[in-house]
Design an enzyme around this catalytic site. Structure first.
Site, PDB file in Angstrom:
ATOM      1  N   LYS A  86      28.259   1.285 -45.348  1.00 62.66           N
ATOM      2  CA  LYS A  86      30.000   1.744 -45.045  1.00 62.66           C
ATOM      3  C   LYS A  86      30.606   0.785 -43.848  1.00 62.66           C
ATOM      4  O   LYS A  86      30.156   0.521 -42.664  1.00 62.66           O
ATOM      5  CB  LYS A  86      29.316   3.227 -44.854  1.00 62.66           C
ATOM      6  CG  LYS A  86      29.048   3.797 -46.117  1.00 62.66           C
ATOM      7  CD  LYS A  86      28.798   4.819 -46.312  1.00 62.66           C
ATOM      8  CE  LYS A  86      27.680   5.484 -46.153  1.00 62.66           C
ATOM      9  NZ  LYS A  86      26.693   5.029 -47.092  1.00 62.66           N
ATOM     10  N   GLU A 114      22.136   6.933 -57.096  1.00 60.62           N
ATOM     11  CA  GLU A 114      21.608   7.895 -55.831  1.00 60.62           C
ATOM     12  C   GLU A 114      23.147   9.913 -56.208  1.00 60.62           C
ATOM     13  O   GLU A 114      24.005   9.185 -56.806  1.00 60.62           O
ATOM     14  CB  GLU A 114      22.116   7.562 -54.809  1.00 60.62           C
ATOM     15  CG  GLU A 114      23.415   7.098 -54.353  1.00 60.62           C
ATOM     16  CD  GLU A 114      23.676   7.733 -53.238  1.00 60.62           C
ATOM     17  OE1 GLU A 114      23.304   8.879 -52.724  1.00 60.62           O
ATOM     18  OE2 GLU A 114      24.425   6.741 -52.227  1.00 60.62           O
TER      19      GLU A 114
HETATM   20  N1  PSU Z   1      27.946   5.382 -50.321  1.00 64.70           N
HETATM   21  C1  PSU Z   1      28.894   5.529 -50.886  1.00 64.70           C
HETATM   22  N2  PSU Z   1      29.511   6.954 -50.762  1.00 64.70           N
HETATM   23  C2  PSU Z   1      27.544   8.388 -49.543  1.00 64.70           C
HETATM   24  C3  PSU Z   1      26.298   7.468 -49.414  1.00 64.70           C
HETATM   25  C4  PSU Z   1      26.790   6.273 -49.641  1.00 64.70           C
HETATM   26  O1  PSU Z   1      29.827   5.344 -51.290  1.00 64.70           O
HETATM   27  O2  PSU Z   1      28.590   9.716 -49.872  1.00 64.70           O
HETATM   28  C5  PSU Z   1      25.746   8.061 -48.331  1.00 64.70           C
HETATM   29  C6  PSU Z   1      24.511   6.708 -49.362  1.00 64.70           C
HETATM   30  O3  PSU Z   1      23.634   8.692 -50.197  1.00 64.70           O
HETATM   31  C7  PSU Z   1      23.761   6.628 -47.476  1.00 64.70           C
HETATM   32  C8  PSU Z   1      23.760   8.077 -47.124  1.00 64.70           C
HETATM   33  O4  PSU Z   1      22.197   7.000 -48.238  1.00 64.70           O
HETATM   34  O5  PSU Z   1      25.485   8.187 -47.254  1.00 64.70           O
HETATM   35  C9  PSU Z   1      23.977   7.277 -45.195  1.00 64.70           C
HETATM   36  O6  PSU Z   1      23.792   8.877 -44.589  1.00 64.70           O
HETATM   37  P1  PSU Z   1      23.410   8.438 -43.238  1.00 64.70           P
HETATM   38  O7  PSU Z   1      23.975   7.402 -42.373  1.00 64.70           O
HETATM   39  O8  PSU Z   1      23.231   9.818 -42.389  1.00 64.70           O
HETATM   40  O9  PSU Z   1      21.599   7.782 -43.065  1.00 64.70           O
END
Ligand code: PSU
Ligand code: MN
Length: 303
Positions: free
Chosen positions: A157, A23
């Protein structure tokens, strides 16, 4: 399909060689510049070292790409106007000719559509703390209930409500495997403190679950391979808990909402742990990318 699949990725898929989707939101919005570009290149190199082909996914000038050339990777890492695209943002971004990095949800969708089976990231999005008030649940979860891709991650996370996220994954029918652990990993931490129902120990075992899943047919959903960061590389748990509590309070005070919440908290942790959270994050991502390449290879074919 309007998606541009790079020649290298297309050839590998055609010949049944292993391919790993990566990604780009982590590159554009999850890591500080200029380190992010070095990391983007390093992750692709890790996939190659394992004998697989990397396919970083992003939208550039209105075209969705599965497999970026070096200029595309530079653009995603360096252009400050790169947007963050969840799967619902893809159509407007394409129509507007926009440039954006893809989150787990958008990457999984595009990679699956292009016929890729394995995808590596850092930590999945999920149900945020205070969810009942803010209704903030990452679109990652719902999308993963709809595509049959295998996602290697270090759990979700730790800024999230982990038990609630695990519950949602269960409700959505997303299979979760602990890799070499009976505990769900905690992203920066080796364990979130929550158990998983299934543990596997080798890439071949993961490939076996994928084959069983394919043979079953039935409703499609992702397979989450939850791979903990090595204990030696994890963030100090006490430091993690203290700084995260401060970060959550700061986000609340500043009125940070929606797509901005995750990048804000990741950066807050990096700054207020003196870079230690960044190192743990990178260690987790590297481990995931390596494992994803081994799983893709263990499958023996890419179809
Ligand atoms: N994992 C990481 N760093 C990130 C992300 C994931 O180590 O920045 C990103 C991924 O792209 C994930 C996004 O899909 O954060 C989720 O964001 P949100 O909580 O706004 O959906
Ligand atoms: Mn969100």
């Amino acid at each position: 399909m309007s998606t541009h699949v790079s020649e290298e990725v297309r050839d590998a898929l055609h010949e049944g060689r292993p391919v790993v989707a990566l990604e780009s939101t982590i590159i554009a919005h999850g890591l500080p510049r200029p380190r992010n570009l070095a990391v983007a290149r390093e992750l692709e190199a890790l996939v190659r070292d394992e004998g697989a082909v990397p396919a970083t996914v992003a939208v550039i000038d209105g075209t969705a790409h599965v497999g970026l050339d070096p200029a595309g990777l530079d653009r995603i890492a360096e252009d400050p106007d790169v947007r963050k695209l969840g799967h619902r943002d893809l159509a407007p971004a394409l129509a507007a000719g926009a440039t954006g990095a893809t989150t787990v949800s958008a990457t999984a969708w595009l990679a699956d559509s292009a016929g890729l089976r394995v995808f590596a990231t850092g930590g999945l999005g999920g149900v945020h703390r205070e969810w009942t008030r803010t209704q903030d649940e990452s679109a990652d979860l719902r999308l993963l209930s709809r595509v049959g891709i295998t996602v290697v991650c270090a759990g979700v996370k730790s800024i999230l409500d982990v038990p609630a996220t695990l519950q949602r994954l269960e409700t959505l029918g997303v299979t979760v495997l602990g890799y070499g652990t009976a505990m769900f990993p905690g992203f920066y931490l080796a364990s979130s403190g929550e158990p998983v129902d299934w543990t596997v120990r080798t890439p071949e075992e993961v490939a076996g679950v994928m084959r069983a899943r394919d043979a079953l047919g039935g409703p499609t959903a992702a397979l989450v391979v939850a791979n903990p960061v090595a204990a030696a590389d994890q963030l100090d748990p006490a430091l993690h808990d203290r700084v995260l509590a401060q970060g959550l309070a700061a986000a609340e005070e500043k009125g940070i909402t929606g797509q901005a919440v995750t990048p804000f908290l990741l950066e807050y942790l990096t700054v207020h742990t003196g870079g230690a959270s960044l190192e743990a994050n990178l260690a987790a991502v590297r481990g995931n990318v390596r494992l994803a390449a081994r799983i893709a290879t263990a499958r023996g074919d890419a179809g």
